[in-house]
Design an enzyme around this catalytic site. Sequence first.
Site, PDB file in Angstrom:
ATOM      1  N   GLN A 137       7.875  -4.922  -4.138  1.00 42.58           N
ATOM      2  CA  GLN A 137       6.906  -4.889  -3.032  1.00 42.58           C
ATOM      3  C   GLN A 137       7.164  -3.682  -2.127  1.00 42.58           C
ATOM      4  O   GLN A 137       8.297  -3.460  -1.680  1.00 42.58           O
ATOM      5  CB  GLN A 137       7.013  -6.201  -2.230  1.00 42.58           C
ATOM      6  CG  GLN A 137       5.997  -6.328  -1.116  1.00 42.58           C
ATOM      7  CD  GLN A 137       4.555  -6.438  -1.636  1.00 42.58           C
ATOM      8  OE1 GLN A 137       4.297  -7.090  -2.649  1.00 42.58           O
ATOM      9  NE2 GLN A 137       3.633  -5.795  -0.947  1.00 42.58           N
ATOM     10  N   ASP A 143       1.955  -3.256 -11.568  1.00 44.55           N
ATOM     11  CA  ASP A 143       1.314  -2.609 -10.416  1.00 44.55           C
ATOM     12  C   ASP A 143       0.613  -1.314 -10.839  1.00 44.55           C
ATOM     13  O   ASP A 143      -0.230  -0.803 -10.114  1.00 44.55           O
ATOM     14  CB  ASP A 143       2.386  -2.246  -9.375  1.00 44.55           C
ATOM     15  CG  ASP A 143       2.230  -3.027  -8.088  1.00 44.55           C
ATOM     16  OD1 ASP A 143       1.203  -3.700  -7.921  1.00 44.55           O
ATOM     17  OD2 ASP A 143       3.148  -2.960  -7.248  1.00 44.55           O
ATOM     18  N   LYS A 180       1.235 -14.056  -4.215  1.00 49.12           N
ATOM     19  CA  LYS A 180       1.390 -13.668  -5.624  1.00 49.12           C
ATOM     20  C   LYS A 180       2.131 -14.767  -6.377  1.00 49.12           C
ATOM     21  O   LYS A 180       1.723 -15.176  -7.480  1.00 49.12           O
ATOM     22  CB  LYS A 180       2.150 -12.336  -5.719  1.00 49.12           C
ATOM     23  CG  LYS A 180       1.315 -11.137  -5.275  1.00 49.12           C
ATOM     24  CD  LYS A 180       2.138  -9.867  -5.081  1.00 49.12           C
ATOM     25  CE  LYS A 180       1.258  -8.773  -4.465  1.00 49.12           C
ATOM     26  NZ  LYS A 180       1.992  -7.576  -4.051  1.00 49.12           N
TER      27      LYS A 180
END
Length: 304
Positions: A109, A132, A65
């Site tokens: 995460q 997200d 990422k």
Amino acid sequence: MLANGTVSPVSVAKSNIIDGAALADSVKTDVSSRVAALKARGITPGLTVVLVGDDAASAVYVGSKERTCIELGMNGETIRRPANITQAELIEIVDRLNADPAVHGILVQMPLPKHLDSDAVVRRIRPDKDVDGFHPVNVGKLLIGERDGFAPCTPAGVLYMLQAHGVQTAGAHCVVIGRSNIVGKPMAALMVQPGVDSTVTICHSRTRDLARHTRDADILIAAVGRAEMVTRDMVKAGAVVIDVGMNRIPDATKKSGTRLVGDVAFGPVSEVASLITPVPGGVGKMTIAMLMTNTVRAAEQLSS
Ligand code: NDP
């Protein structure tokens, strides 16, 4: 081909394989030009990822990422903290990022270590920086069709793939196997929204006679996490098959001793599917590309 189910069996051709890498590249090209437009206005889109603990797979995802952000001209930062971080310390980091005008996208995460409350952390992220798409506000916006929210990256990537290939979604019967909050449910919500217009069936571990449902699918999306569970006899000739699953299975011929396979038995199913995604090289490639799209859109929306 999709809506009326009158297709004849499709012969295997390389062209029925969806190239996730090529599609991801086209998404990234679009993101690059939007980044350039923002930079011309003095704004550099920025994504900050918070990585807690030392899970090897998470570290790999986070690394790619960060690299992709930088490749596309954005700021990509990772805040690394040990597994014994407290809930209060983690919330404090999220609050700081929420308030930082240089940070447009925030991603914590998952999975987090067990002592941390993941739901509370996700709910603490500002919805307009939640790239997200897991904050309940964004989940709600997806369901009611408000376009300024963020859809989770994997389902958004699957829809992009279908549309890029001109798959006729309107009126098609889409069967989603899996009902998780990160893939199955948002996938179903995207497919049923006006403009996409599929008729959606969601299957899960308690579904009776799974094959009866999958055999009726014009578009079959597998998001289960069980290696090659979708077999040829479960798929209608001419169906579009999207494989979200990522499963490591033993393979003595590989140096690592394992290889990655999806939830679909690719070889046999590719003989009947009109379009199919491989694993690797399919949906996985799209997920990070859609994260980049969400981040650049967050920057556009926050600066408008
Ligand atoms: P979850 O484990 O959260 O959900 C799996 C779903 O599959 C559940 O809804 C479960 O049902 C259902 N299921 C399990 N067994 C069966 C069965 N025998 N028949 C029908 N349904 C079944 O997984 P995720 O949604 O997080 O991920 C699914 C897969 O996608 C995994 O392989 C994951 O690695 C992969 N993935 C890939 C991504 C990518 O970028 N390519 C991103 C995210 C995930 P129930 O709810 O009843 O338990």
